[in-house]
Design a protein around this motif. Structure first.
Motif, PDB file in Angstrom:
ATOM      1  N   ARG A 120       0.887  -1.165   0.000  1.00 46.53           N
ATOM      2  CA  ARG A 120       0.000   0.000   0.000  1.00 46.53           C
ATOM      3  C   ARG A 120       0.925   1.215   0.000  1.00 46.53           C
ATOM      4  NH1 ARG A 120      -5.285  -1.355   1.434  1.00 46.53           N
ATOM      5  NH2 ARG A 120      -5.742   0.657   2.413  1.00 46.53           N
ATOM      6  N   GLN A 134      -0.818  -1.079  -4.450  1.00 46.19           N
ATOM      7  CA  GLN A 134      -1.965  -0.180  -4.551  1.00 46.19           C
ATOM      8  C   GLN A 134      -1.590   1.202  -4.035  1.00 46.19           C
ATOM      9  OE1 GLN A 134      -5.342  -1.528  -2.306  1.00 46.19           O
ATOM     10  NE2 GLN A 134      -6.732  -0.009  -3.153  1.00 46.19           N
ATOM     11  N   ILE A 168      -2.448   4.409  -2.431  1.00 46.87           N
ATOM     12  CA  ILE A 168      -3.534   4.882  -1.576  1.00 46.87           C
ATOM     13  C   ILE A 168      -3.598   6.405  -1.539  1.00 46.87           C
ATOM     14  CG2 ILE A 168      -4.524   4.779   0.736  1.00 46.87           C
ATOM     15  CD1 ILE A 168      -4.418   2.102  -0.714  1.00 46.87           C
TER      16      ILE A 168
END
Length: 405
Positions: A8, A39, A41
């Motif tokens: 993240r 990912q 964020i």
């Protein structure tokens, strides 16, 4: 298939210190690379967005998903963006423990303590900036450091020359500590030792532990995934936005598979993988011109242009694509290198050897490629057929020894 949990990521950009990088599409290229790691964020970009040099890029950065943080300067000449960005980074690290990776894009050495503090908090840290005091200070505190000026130079060189099908080209003015073959060897060994697919970003971190300067762009690949995909022994799969790699299953010949056992069959395969010169006489001519170039050309693009000019002067019928293919073949042969010229400038050179040794080296490269292809292709290597492809005086018995016939 079991995949490891993806990263993240939080990205913070000090826009006022990297305007040239933003201008050269750096934000988009960075996002493409980070999307392979996990990912994203948080995306924030800091600056005085009313300034003309930043205002013109607002739309593009916003479309990339960034929150634009306007930092008003109460005192003329004083940049407050770095202070605001520092506060937000540390606050994010404390309040959002699920963020495992922080990406800081800046050219300001004041950020050095921030890099170190994030590492102390057990975060992966990717620094993005130009070659400077900052990059030298924080490299040891980073999981990776991406140089913005390398991106700009690479894009600029691509704009100058028309695109032609080429083998991977190295970064300008740089040589990798790891050879491409050694990097491949390390990745294959790493994948063999793992019972499950490995996150591509973890493989890259593994390579950087062996050579801190590892960068797929040294070998001409735009992204690390491109580097993995170029190796037939590696299979790349995707889970969400994250790429994972594992060993590819070898192709097993079946009863219906036609076994290649002729010079024409070998030739077709070698041409498919750009490991066979189209015309031997023309290759020799281009090689003679390449070793004759003595002027200083700091990057391969400039060298190729000068080589074409020289070849075209000697033979007006020769095309730029032919010269580019020959130069790419010299690179595969390991003949292209850089050396220090007068004034300490890096100069691209093609290693000089006798024509006899050059042709023998070419033949051994062809044989090595056939042996490599034999691991995944239905090949029956026969010395008498391979001999028909050779350019040197290598004997049939020598070929038998090389292929184990």
């Amino acid at each position: 298939m079991t995949h490891q949990k993806s990263n993240r990521i939080a990205v913070f950009v000090d826009a006022e210190n990297v305007t040239n990088w933003i201008k050269h599409d750096g934000v988009r290229l960075l996002m493409e690379e980070l999307n392979q790691l996990g990912q994203i964020i948080i995306r924030r970009a800091y600056g005085v967005w009313s300034k003309p040099n930043l205002a013109m890029h607002q739309a593009a950065i916003n479309q990339a998903g960034f929150e634009l943080i306007h930092c008003y300067h109460p005192v003329t000449g004083k940049n407050t963006a770095d202070i605001q960005m520092t506060v937000d980074v540390i606050e994010c690290a404390w309040q959002l423990p699920n963020i495992s990776c922080f990406v800081l894009v800046t050219g300001d050495s004041d950020f050095t303590p921030v890099f170190r503090r994030l590492r102390e908090m057990d975060k992966d840290v990717i620094g993005v900036g130009q070659h400077s005091t900052l990059s030298e200070c924080v490299k040891t505190s980073c999981t990776r450091f991406i140089y913005t000026d390398d991106v700009i130079k690479t894009l600029a060189s691509n704009d100058v020359l028309p695109q032609a099908p080429l083998a991977p080209q190295p970064l300008p003015n740089s040589q990798a500590t790891l050879t491409l073959a050694k990097a491949d060897e390390l990745v294959i060994a790493h994948l063999k030792a793992s019972p499950t697919p490995i996150n591509a970003s973890q493989i890259k971190t593994f390579l950087k532990q062996h050579a801190a300067d590892f960068d797929e762009k040294h070998y001409g690949f735009k992204t690390f995934t491109d580097y993995l995909n170029a190796n037939d022994a590696i299979a790349v799969s995707k889970s969400g936005t994250v790429n994972f790699a594992s060993l590819a299953k070898p192709i097993q010949p079946t009863e219906k598979t036609e076994v290649v056992a002729s010079a024409e069959g070998y030739k077709a395969l070698l041409k498919k993988y750009n490991t066979l010169p189209d015309n031997a006489d023309r290759l020799k001519s281009i090689y003679k011109h390449a070793v004759a170039l003595k002027d200083v050309y700091p990057d391969p693009a400039q060298f190729r242009t000068a080589l074409f000019d020289l070849c075209h002067k000697a033979d007006p019928n020769i095309s730029k694509t032919t010269v580019n293919k020959a130069f790419a073949y010299f690179m595969v042969m390991g003949l292209v290198h850089t050396e220090k010229a007068k004034g300490g400038v890096d100069a691209v050179r093609v290693k000089k050897m006798t024509l006899k040794d050059f042709l023998l080296k070419s033949d051994k490269l062809v044989i090595a490629k056939l042996l490599e292809l034999g691991k995944t292709q239905a090949l029956d290597l026969k010395a008498k057929e391979i001999k028909k492809l050779t350019l040197s005086t290598i004997s049939k018995d020598s070929i038998k020894k090389l292929i184990g016939e």
